[in-house]
Structures are given as structure tokens and as C-alpha cells.
Scaffold this motif. Structure first.
Motif, short mmCIF file in Angstrom:
data_model
loop_
_atom_site.label_atom_id
_atom_site.label_comp_id
_atom_site.label_asym_id
_atom_site.label_seq_id
_atom_site.Cartn_x
_atom_site.Cartn_y
_atom_site.Cartn_z
N GLU A 415 131.56 10.16 46.99
CA GLU A 415 130.60 9.46 47.84
C GLU A 415 130.36 10.21 49.15
OE1 GLU A 415 130.14 4.83 47.29
OE2 GLU A 415 132.25 5.33 47.58
N ALA A 416 131.44 10.69 49.77
CA ALA A 416 131.30 11.40 51.04
C ALA A 416 130.49 12.69 50.87
CB ALA A 416 132.68 11.71 51.62
N GLN A 417 130.63 13.32 49.71
CA GLN A 417 129.93 14.59 49.46
C GLN A 417 128.55 14.39 48.85
OE1 GLN A 417 132.80 16.66 47.02
NE2 GLN A 417 133.95 17.40 48.79
N GLY A 418 128.17 13.14 48.61
CA GLY A 418 126.87 12.87 48.02
C GLY A 418 126.76 13.27 46.56
N SER A 419 127.88 13.28 45.85
CA SER A 419 127.87 13.72 44.46
C SER A 419 128.20 12.60 43.48
CB SER A 419 128.86 14.88 44.25
OG SER A 419 130.18 14.49 44.61
N LEU A 420 128.08 11.35 43.92
CA LEU A 420 128.41 10.23 43.03
C LEU A 420 127.49 10.21 41.81
CD1 LEU A 420 130.17 7.75 42.56
CD2 LEU A 420 128.51 6.40 43.85
N ASP A 421 126.21 10.47 42.00
CA ASP A 421 125.30 10.47 40.85
C ASP A 421 125.65 11.57 39.86
OD1 ASP A 421 123.87 8.29 41.72
OD2 ASP A 421 122.36 9.46 42.79
N GLU A 422 126.12 12.72 40.37
CA GLU A 422 126.53 13.78 39.45
C GLU A 422 127.78 13.38 38.68
OE1 GLU A 422 127.81 18.46 39.68
OE2 GLU A 422 125.85 17.85 40.42
N GLU A 423 128.71 12.68 39.34
CA GLU A 423 129.88 12.17 38.63
C GLU A 423 129.46 11.22 37.51
OE1 GLU A 423 133.64 12.41 39.65
OE2 GLU A 423 132.64 14.31 39.98
N ARG A 424 128.46 10.38 37.79
CA ARG A 424 127.97 9.47 36.75
C ARG A 424 127.37 10.26 35.59
NH1 ARG A 424 125.16 6.64 39.71
NH2 ARG A 424 126.39 4.70 39.81
N ARG A 425 126.63 11.30 35.91
CA ARG A 425 126.05 12.12 34.83
C ARG A 425 127.13 12.77 34.01
NH1 ARG A 425 122.37 13.35 39.16
NH2 ARG A 425 123.32 15.38 39.55
N LEU A 426 128.23 13.15 34.65
CA LEU A 426 129.35 13.73 33.91
C LEU A 426 129.96 12.69 32.96
CD1 LEU A 426 131.08 16.28 33.60
CD2 LEU A 426 132.53 15.45 35.46
N PHE A 427 130.04 11.45 33.41
CA PHE A 427 130.51 10.36 32.55
C PHE A 427 129.57 10.18 31.36
CE2 PHE A 427 131.02 5.62 31.86
CZ PHE A 427 132.30 5.71 31.32
N TYR A 428 128.27 10.23 31.63
CA TYR A 428 127.26 10.14 30.57
C TYR A 428 127.46 11.25 29.53
CZ TYR A 428 122.50 10.57 28.57
OH TYR A 428 121.42 10.69 27.72
N VAL A 429 127.73 12.46 30.01
CA VAL A 429 127.99 13.58 29.09
C VAL A 429 129.19 13.26 28.21
CG1 VAL A 429 128.80 15.97 28.99
CG2 VAL A 429 126.88 15.37 30.47
N GLY A 430 130.25 12.69 28.79
CA GLY A 430 131.42 12.34 28.01
C GLY A 430 131.11 11.31 26.94
N LEU A 431 130.36 10.28 27.28
CA LEU A 431 130.01 9.25 26.31
C LEU A 431 129.23 9.84 25.13
CD1 LEU A 431 128.80 6.34 28.65
CD2 LEU A 431 131.07 6.66 27.68
N THR A 432 128.31 10.71 25.43
CA THR A 432 127.42 11.22 24.39
C THR A 432 127.99 12.39 23.61
OG1 THR A 432 126.27 12.52 26.10
CG2 THR A 432 125.32 10.40 25.51
N ARG A 433 129.27 12.74 23.84
CA ARG A 433 129.92 13.72 22.95
C ARG A 433 130.37 13.05 21.65
NH1 ARG A 433 127.29 17.14 24.30
NH2 ARG A 433 126.33 15.48 25.48
N ALA A 434 130.43 11.72 21.62
CA ALA A 434 131.02 10.99 20.49
C ALA A 434 129.99 10.68 19.43
CB ALA A 434 131.65 9.70 20.99
N ARG A 435 130.37 10.91 18.18
CA ARG A 435 129.50 10.54 17.07
C ARG A 435 129.78 9.12 16.58
NH1 ARG A 435 131.54 15.53 14.60
NH2 ARG A 435 130.17 17.28 15.04
N GLN A 436 131.07 8.79 16.40
CA GLN A 436 131.40 7.54 15.71
C GLN A 436 132.18 6.55 16.57
OE1 GLN A 436 133.41 8.56 12.05
NE2 GLN A 436 131.89 10.13 11.53
N THR A 437 133.25 7.00 17.21
CA THR A 437 134.08 6.08 17.99
C THR A 437 134.30 6.61 19.39
OG1 THR A 437 136.25 6.99 17.43
CG2 THR A 437 135.29 5.43 15.85
N LEU A 438 134.49 5.66 20.31
CA LEU A 438 134.67 6.00 21.72
C LEU A 438 135.77 5.11 22.28
CD1 LEU A 438 133.49 7.76 24.00
CD2 LEU A 438 131.80 5.97 24.40
N TRP A 439 136.81 5.73 22.84
CA TRP A 439 137.99 5.02 23.34
C TRP A 439 138.18 5.39 24.81
CZ3 TRP A 439 142.82 6.29 25.37
CH2 TRP A 439 143.84 5.34 25.23
#
Length: 469
Positions: A415-439
Motif C-alpha cells: 500500500e505504501a509503495q502504491g503496488s497493491l493493485d499489482e499484488e492483486r494481479r499477481l494473485f489473479y495470475v496464481g488463480l488462473t494457473r489452475a485447470r481443475q482444483t484450487l487449494w
């Protein structure tokens, strides 16, 4: 500081007729900016320009594209602003989002919203997370088959400590293996915000008998024996018409090290300083370096062997693989293979196979000079632990995302560095690596602080974690 080294660095590049990666962008931009005639000549060469992975480009690259396109040029950009995760190294996602401003003649964007990878439930989670970025270009991912099932619920597990989280990851993987016996371990991956999370996970996986390894951010270098053989090959090819090319000085350095010749760092520094002052290649500076005849002898032996290899290359047409074998043999490296273990032998086989795919010997030498020849032995079947940045572009049947605590993911400085949206995009990348299951999982106590769940978890609709009747 780096700035103090820049003049010497620039001089060394010039001596080798070499450019670094930044030069390949900055110098053309500067030249076309200063010479409109040069820019006009290049602009006339292409009617259209294609830029892939546009969200990862930086401002210098944008300037290059605009200069090449000129006023009437057409730029076709392919990119996904939701996967822009390299702001820390200069990527400017705003340039993708302002594409229409930069290229007002461009038609309306084509949204590629059909996803051929993930279940409907995973896509719904990814869409919800992406929608929380107020600046995002709107799109909605949909499965390729409109009638496809939702897929299994997402899993969210809360643990007390990182050690418990490691054991939970192991149990999850063993359960997947039991449910699908023909699943290869490489079909699943554990994706991390940072590598410091890996140790308790690796320990738990190995204790459970699950093969696992941490995938490095950069590919490991080949064994020193292979690097030495490649150096001897490059050094030999750098000897033409009785002269040495200083662009192969790095190969000369490595050839002096293996096979061992007892050369001291101080003696090598004397040769290097003399070569720099005289403007010569290292090998060419040997006869005039300030040293005794005995001190010059090891260097002369290296140069003589490289000349013998060069003569052998000139007398016969060799494939890159045969040339690498010849260089290793003449340099005295191949004899050590008789005592080599299976890992080194496998690495040699991979290096010869990579050389065989390189086309001509000259192309192979050029690729070696750029460090651009892959020759890794086939990886074993194992669970890969890797950072989310490393995972971009990959996909797995089963993805596990541990370490989802605020302060870890997103990082506490985001937040202090103004990179919160990029952190969210990184989370999005993690979610979309999965084909079948996500834990997903988080722990109540990480190191010495009481933790709370990542705010990104709350951006996923809670019904996606439950079966729908």
C-alpha cells in the motif's frame, strides 16, 4: 556505485563490439529521435507492427514502437492488463490501458474472453478478483464449453503454524494422488508469494515421501565441465586469420580454469590489466604481458590448445555437437567423463542434444555467447514449488496457494509503495494457473506475528468454496 563503473563498462562493450539489452532499445530510440530522416526510413519498412505481451513492456519500449510506427503506422498489441506483474522492473501497465490514446486510429479492442484452461468456478473467482481493480480493462473470462460443469469447490484451509500448513499441503497432495492414481506429481504445483515460505513445505513433503523441489527464479547454470567445453569451442572459433577476437575473452577466462593449470588470480589480473591498457584480446596480450617466461607458460598452453582446436575445425565440416565433443577431447575434459556420475553424464547428453538442435556451428557459437542454449536434462517427476512470478505462463491440473496472510500476500509494503493493485494481479495470475482444483491456505501465526487472512481471499465470492446443490 553503479554510475562510477559505467564509463569502464561502456568502454569494455565498445572494445568487444557488443551491446547490452538496454542498448538494443535505448540506442535506436536515441538515434531516431535525433535524426527524423533515419526514423522515416525505418517507419517506411513496415505497414504494421505486432507487439506481444504488451502489458510487460516499459516506457523505453513504448517509445521505440511509437517511433517505428510513425504517424500512419498500425500497431497490433496483444496483452492482458490483469497479468501485468512486473512493475518493479519497469513494466508500465498504464500504457496498455491508454493504448487508444496513443493510437487513436486503432479500431475497438478485441476481447479474448474464452478460456480453454480452467473450470467455470476458477474463472468466476478470477473474474471477481480482477473486478476489484478500478483501473482494469473490463473483460469476463468464460469456459470454452458454455455447458461445462462448475468443477469442484475451491478449498480454503486455516492452519495454526507454517509447519501445520506444510503437513496440510502434503495431505492434500496425497489425497489427490489417491483419488487419481495416474496423476503425475508434476501435474500439481505449490505457488508462493516469496521463497521464504518454502522450507516448512518442502520438509513436510519430503517427510511424506512426496518428491518435491524448489524451482529457482533463473535456470541453474550447467556443470562447470560443460561450460568449460563450450568456452573452449568459442575460444577456438574466435581465432581467425592469426588474430584473437576480444569478444571471446570470457571464454578465455573459463578455459584457463578448466582443466586446472594452477593460475593465480593475481597473475590473471596482470594479464587482464595489460590487455585492457593495450586494447588487446586476452590471448593476444600474452606475449607482451609483464611476466616471466614461466609465468606466461600456462597462458601460452591455453592459446596453443585453442589454436589446435581451431585448426581441427577448419580442416573438417563439423556439426555443433561434434565440434563440442572435439573441443572437450582436445582440451582434456572428456577424459574425466569416465569417472563422472550419472548426473554429469545426463547433463553432457543434454548439452550434446542442445548443440544438435542449433543448426550451424556459427549459430551455436553465437547462441553460447548470449547464454541462450538450453541443455538441461529432463526434470524428474516431482511437485514444483515456485514463486508466482516464476509460474506466469505455466499451468497445472492442481494448484496450491499457501501463505495467504496479509503482510505476506499482499506484501506489507504494497500500500505504501502504491503496488497493491499489482499484488492483486499477481494473485489473479496464481488463480488462473489452475485447470481443475484450487487449494488456498493461511496460518494464524507466521514467524513471530499473529496473522490475518489476505484481503484477496475476501474478494472471492464465498459460494465458490461450497458445493452448489
Amino acid at each position: 556505485p553503479a554510475a562510477a563503473l559505467l564509463p569502464d563498462y561502456t568502454k569494455a562493450l565498445a572494445a568487444r563490439a557488443a551491446l547490452d539489452f538496454d542498448d538494443l532499445i535505448a540506442l535506436p530510440v536515441r538515434a531516431m529521435r535525433d535524426d527524423p530522416g533515419l526514423a522515416a526510413r525505418w517507419q517506411g519498412r513496415w505497414a504494421e507492427i505486432l507487439v506481444d505481451e504488451f502489458q510487460d513492456t516499459n516506457l523505453a519500449q513504448h517509445r521505440l514502437v511509437k517511433l517505428l510506427a510513425g504517424q500512419g503506422g498500425r500497431v497490433f498489441a496483444v496483452g492482458d492488463d490483469a497479468q501485468s506483474i512486473y512493475g518493479w522492473r519497469g513494466a508500465a501497465v498504464a500504457e496498455l490501458r491508454r493504448f487508444a490514446e496513443h493510437y487513436p486510429a486503432a479500431p475497438a479492442p478485441l476481447r479474448l474472453e474464452t478460456n480453454y484452461r480452467s473450470t467455470r468456478r476458477i474463472l468466476l473467482a478470477a473474474n471477481a478478483v480482477a473486478a476489484c481493480d478500478p483501473e482494469a480493462l473490463r473483460k469476463v473470462l468464460r469456459p470454452a464449453d458454455a455447458r461445462s460443469a462448475m468443477g469442484p469447490p475451491l478449498s480454503l484451509t486455516i492452519l495454526e503454524t507454517p509447519e501445520e500448513e506444510g503437513r496440510a499441503v502434503a495431505r492434500r497432495l496425497l489425497a489427490l494422488k489417491k483419488k487419481t492414481p495416474d496423476m503425475a506429481w508434476r501435474d500439481a504445483a505449490v505457488l508462493l508469494r516469496a521463497t521464504f515460505l518454502a522450507d516448512p513445505l518442502l520438509l513436510a513433503l519430503r517427510e511424506a515421501g512426496i518428491p518435491a523441489g524448489l524451482v529457482a527464479e533463473r535456470e541453474p547454470d550447467p556443470p562447470k565441465e560443460i561450460l568449460a567445453a563450450q568456452a573452449w569451442l568459442r575460444l577456438a572459433l574466435s581465432f581467425r586469420d592469426g588474430a584473437w577476437d576480444p569478444a571471446a575473452d570470457d571464454a578465455f577466462r573459463r578455459a584457463c580454469v578448466l582443466p586446472p593449470r594452477g593460475l593465480s588470480g593475481r597473475l590473471f589480473a596482470r594479464l587482464r590489466d595489460h590487455a585492457t591498457e593495450a586494447g588487446l584480446a586476452l590471448a593476444a596480450a600474452i606475449p607482451t604481458m609483464p611476466a616471466t617466461a614461466d609465468e606466461r607458460t600456462p597462458f601460452q598452453a591455453v592459446a596453443a590448445t585453442a589454436q589446435e582446436i581451431a585448426a581441427a575445425f577448419a580442416s573438417q565440416r563439423l556439426s555443433p555437437a561434434d565440434a563440442l565433443q572435439l573441443a572437450a577431447t582436445r582440451a582434456g575434459l572428456a577424459s574425466g567423463l569416465r569417472q563422472a556420475g550419472p548426473e554429469l553424464l545426463a547433463a553432457w547428453e543434454a548439452a550434446f542434444a542442445a548443440a544438435g538442435r542449433s543448426g550451424s556451428l556459427g549459430a551455436y557459437a553465437d547462441a553460447l555467447a548470449l547464454g541462450n542454449v538450453a541443455g538441461e536434462a529432463e526434470a524428474p517427476d516431482a511437485i514444483a514449488l515456485m514463486t508466482l512470478h516464476r509460474a506466469k505462463g505455466l499451468e497445472f491440473d492442481h494448484v496450491l496457494l499457501p501463505g495467504l496472510e496479509d503482510g505476506v500476500f499482499p506484501h506489507f509494503r504494497a500500500e505504501a509503495q502504491g503496488s497493491l493493485d499489482e499484488e492483486r494481479r499477481l494473485f489473479y495470475v496464481g488463480l488462473t494457473r489452475a485447470r481443475q482444483t484450487l487449494w488456498l491456505s493461511w496460518v494464524r501465526r507466521r514467524r513471530d506475528w499473529a496473522a490475518k487472512p489476505s484481503r484477496f481471499i475476501a474478494e472471492i465470492p464465498q459460494q465458490l468454496f461450497r458445493e452448489v446443490a
